[in-house]
Design a protein around this motif. Structure first.
Motif, PDB file in Angstrom:
ATOM      1  N   SER A 246       0.845  -1.195   0.000  1.00  0.00           N
ATOM      2  CA  SER A 246       0.000   0.000   0.000  1.00  0.00           C
ATOM      3  C   SER A 246       0.876   1.238   0.000  1.00  0.00           C
ATOM      4  O   SER A 246       2.063   1.175   0.325  1.00  0.00           O
TER       5      SER A 246
ATOM      6  N   CYS B 264      -0.879   5.162  -0.812  1.00  0.00           N
ATOM      7  CA  CYS B 264      -1.739   6.322  -0.545  1.00  0.00           C
ATOM      8  C   CYS B 264      -2.846   6.034   0.463  1.00  0.00           C
ATOM      9  O   CYS B 264      -3.239   6.913   1.214  1.00  0.00           O
ATOM     10  N   ARG B 265      -3.375   4.856   0.442  1.00  0.00           N
ATOM     11  CA  ARG B 265      -4.503   4.440   1.284  1.00  0.00           C
ATOM     12  C   ARG B 265      -5.775   5.238   1.014  1.00  0.00           C
ATOM     13  O   ARG B 265      -6.639   5.331   1.885  1.00  0.00           O
TER      14      ARG B 265
ATOM     15  N   GLY C 264      -7.175   5.081  -2.416  1.00  0.00           N
ATOM     16  CA  GLY C 264      -7.759   4.579  -3.652  1.00  0.00           C
ATOM     17  C   GLY C 264      -7.234   5.205  -4.924  1.00  0.00           C
ATOM     18  O   GLY C 264      -7.860   5.049  -5.975  1.00  0.00           O
ATOM     19  N   THR C 265      -6.089   5.879  -4.877  1.00  0.00           N
ATOM     20  CA  THR C 265      -5.588   6.518  -6.100  1.00  0.00           C
ATOM     21  C   THR C 265      -4.300   5.911  -6.644  1.00  0.00           C
ATOM     22  O   THR C 265      -4.122   5.837  -7.854  1.00  0.00           O
TER      23      THR C 265
ATOM     24  N   ARG D 229      -2.985   2.794  -6.516  1.00  0.00           N
ATOM     25  CA  ARG D 229      -3.138   1.425  -7.019  1.00  0.00           C
ATOM     26  C   ARG D 229      -2.073   0.451  -6.535  1.00  0.00           C
ATOM     27  O   ARG D 229      -2.002  -0.669  -7.009  1.00  0.00           O
TER      28      ARG D 229
ATOM     29  N   CYS E 221      -2.007  -1.149  -3.881  1.00  0.00           N
ATOM     30  CA  CYS E 221      -2.614  -2.243  -3.121  1.00  0.00           C
ATOM     31  C   CYS E 221      -3.436  -3.188  -3.995  1.00  0.00           C
ATOM     32  O   CYS E 221      -4.006  -4.150  -3.482  1.00  0.00           O
TER      33      CYS E 221
ATOM     34  N   LEU F 220      -9.281  -2.568  -4.817  1.00  0.00           N
ATOM     35  CA  LEU F 220      -8.310  -1.780  -4.044  1.00  0.00           C
ATOM     36  C   LEU F 220      -8.663  -1.932  -2.562  1.00  0.00           C
ATOM     37  O   LEU F 220      -9.580  -1.277  -2.063  1.00  0.00           O
TER      38      LEU F 220
ATOM     39  N   CYS G  85      -7.459  -0.890   0.133  1.00  0.00           N
ATOM     40  CA  CYS G  85      -7.316   0.260   1.038  1.00  0.00           C
ATOM     41  C   CYS G  85      -8.611   1.043   1.176  1.00  0.00           C
ATOM     42  O   CYS G  85      -8.770   1.800   2.143  1.00  0.00           O
TER      43      CYS G  85
HETATM   44  S1  FES Z   1      -2.846   2.119  -1.276  1.00  0.00           S
HETATM   45 FE1  FES Z   1      -3.078   3.499  -2.937  1.00  0.00          FE
HETATM   46  S2  FES Z   1      -4.790   2.700  -4.005  1.00  0.00           S
HETATM   47 FE2  FES Z   1      -4.660   1.452  -2.256  1.00  0.00          FE
END
Ligand code: FES
Length: 95
Positions: free
Chosen positions: A34, A36-37, A39-40, A42, A44, A73, A75
């Motif tokens: 992971s 960004c956590r 959803g941008t 990718r 994860c 995703l 996260c």
């Molecule tokens: S950690 Fe970035 S999209 Fe899931």
């Protein structure tokens, strides 16, 4: 609560109704890839073998084709049923 199984490692953990799969994994002592956590980025991305999820954001960074192929995703994913995911990159937070 739902149960998440991660393949090919056969790791399993519980996830609550309001927590993301990524956070539930961390709480159980497992780290998914992971960054960004939100959803941008990718990083994860993994494949959902069985089960249903919903997202905590409106537009997770996946194409319609990727969603149709089962990519998710974690996260920003909430489990709606028990899940089986393919994620070879999962490691213990304890090393
Ligand atoms: S950690 Fe970035 S999209 Fe899931």
């Amino acid at each position: 609560m739902h149960r998440v199984h991660i393949e090919p490692s056969a790791i399993a953990f519980e996830v609550g109704e309001q927590e993301t799969v990524l956070i539930a994994a961390l709480a159980a002592g497992w780290r998914l890839p992971s960054s960004c956590r939100n959803g941008t980025c990718r990083s994860c991305i993994c494949r959902l073998r069985t089960g249903e999820i919903s997202y905590v954001i409106e537009w997770p960074g996946l194409s319609a084709e990727e969603k149709a192929e089962g990519w998710i995703l974690p996260c920003v994913a909430i489990a709606r049923t028990d899940l089986v995911l393919d994620q070879p990159g999962m490691v213990s937070v304890f090393g």
